[in-house]
Motif scaffolding. Structure first.
Motif: not given
Length: 171
Positions: A116-119, A146-148, A152-155
């Motif tokens: 997954x993503x890791x922000x 993002x080190x995942x 990632x697409x945060x809203x």
């Protein structure tokens, strides 16, 4: 040589020659490359592969839902397979790439595990507004890394500062 023995040897030679042909004609499938990318807001899996004959490539998600399936003829192919909807963070887990030949025999299978993503924030800057009686923050400029292994697409984001909490939409 007795007739029965001659027929037996002839049948044995005939069966051997057909089995050799069957063994020689196996579809080969080689995965040449695979990458995960962001394609203007869509997470996709890019694969390049070589198949020696007709084969069907299928990709499934961690719930074993088929995300993609297509038939290919002999040659080198490149395919961009969407893993999710527009600006949707893809579910982490095990995705499976599988190829079957024309007889539905599995000729290739590979499992891809995504964590997954890791922000994390790399910088935070504020824009302040100063009025006659008070000063307020009107905007934040966030640097995010993002080190995942998935885009990632945060809203939206939530901030807490002392006893004050704020929720804001990300543009």
């Amino acid at each position: 040589m007795p007739v029965g023995k001659a027929i037996f040897i002839t049948l044995l030679l005939l069966i051997s020659s057909f089995s050799g042909c069957t063994l020689l004609h196996q579809t080969k499938f080689t995965l040449l490359s695979q990458t995960i990318d962001d394609d203007e807001g869509f997470t996709h899996l890019s694969v390049q592969f070589n198949t020696s004959d007709t084969s069907t490539l299928t990709v499934t998600d961690p719930q074993r839902t088929i995300l993609f399936s297509n038939i290919y003829y002999a040659g080198i192919h490149t395919e961009h397979i969407p893993l999710g909807d527009y600006r949707t963070t893809v579910t982490p887990g095990t995705y499976t790439i599988r190829a079957v030949d024309a007889s539905k025999y599995t000729i290739f299978q590979n499992e891809l595990l995504f964590r997954g993503c890791n922000l994390s924030f790399t910088s935070i800057e504020e824009d302040w507004w100063t009025g006659k009686t008070e000063t307020s923050i009107v905007a934040f400029h966030l640097g995010v890394k993002n080190s995942g292994d998935l885009p990632a697409y945060p809203f939206d984001i939530s901030f807490s500062y002392g006893s004050t909490s704020l929720r804001a939409s990300l543009i």
